[in-house]
Design a protein around this motif. Sequence first.
Motif: not given
Length: 356
Positions: A219-224, A277-288
């Motif tokens: 797995a990858a954890d983006l913005g871990a 892949m899991v991701c909990d980064m703070v970013e604009q939702p459309r960009r995510v």
Amino acid sequence: MANWAGSAIDGLLCYCRAGFEPELAGELTERAAQAGFAGYARAERGTGYVLFICDDADALSRALPWSTLIFARQKLRLFADLNGLDPRDRIAPMLAALPPDIRYGELVMEHPDSDAGKPMAGLARSLGNALRPALRKADVLTKEDNPRLQRLHVCLLDGDHALLATGEPEDSAPWPLGIPRLRMHADAPSRSALKLEEALLVLLDEGERKRLLRDGMRAADLGAAPGGWTWVLTRHGLRVQSIDNGPLRQHVLDSGLVEHLRADGFNWQPQQPLDWMVCDMVEQPRRVAERMATWFREGWCRHAVFNLKLPMKKRWQETQLCLDVFADQAQKPLTIRAKQLYHDREEITVFATPAR
């Protein structure tokens, strides 16, 4: 005789995060109209619940499965609104309001998860202790809890006001108020670990958890950083590439299952396809949503859990837009489930996997 004003009512009772009643009301209204049902939502901001009134609520409930509702923690079939209950005898009106020829497998006493609802907790417990034997004496509640039968839900809005509803075991959350009772583990690097634990519990069924979360998967954890979601994945035996320029907690690295790569999680891509892949980064939702779609379109992962941080206004509309963008740009058939979880705040959590 008790002086009370009760009425039969045909509709749905759905619980939500306090403050998101307009989003849930909008979702129910739009989804009902798309399914061909006329009705209207009754909602007040901050109450933690929404009623949707409809002439054919049984059919509407079947058309809107709980698992497909994003802002509903719980979906119940509402059948009575009892107002003006006499504190000396709340039980008789409740017994009188029950539909005939239905036997329940469990009584669930509840109150909305809101500032106004939480003071009802003590009364709900004591009333439940009195109501259970009365229901069993009337032979409308099994002697022992039976999870295969419908549940009777009593939602106390106030000391003299209760809503009565039924919960279908296969089409509702199994937890009171739709809230899994998860405890913060002493080793968890951050409270965000509870979000992923709840997501795996709510968005995947038992069979999927066994099949999709196995020892040795990658797995990858983006913005871990600091490693909350990575930690959850390693507890399932997954090997994780944790992508973040920030530091991870040392005990997460000491598991032997984690490779920390100091890079921008939003732009990083794996050298070979991964299981998760899991991701909990703070970013604009459309960009995510667009970036998550790229991961599926390019075949970089098979399964994913990610969060979409919602704006303060038009949150239901933004949710629809982002999920449509994700589904369209992924360019492959996916099963997509989304929920605003108990441990979410101004966000929703999405699970995506290849359609079976």
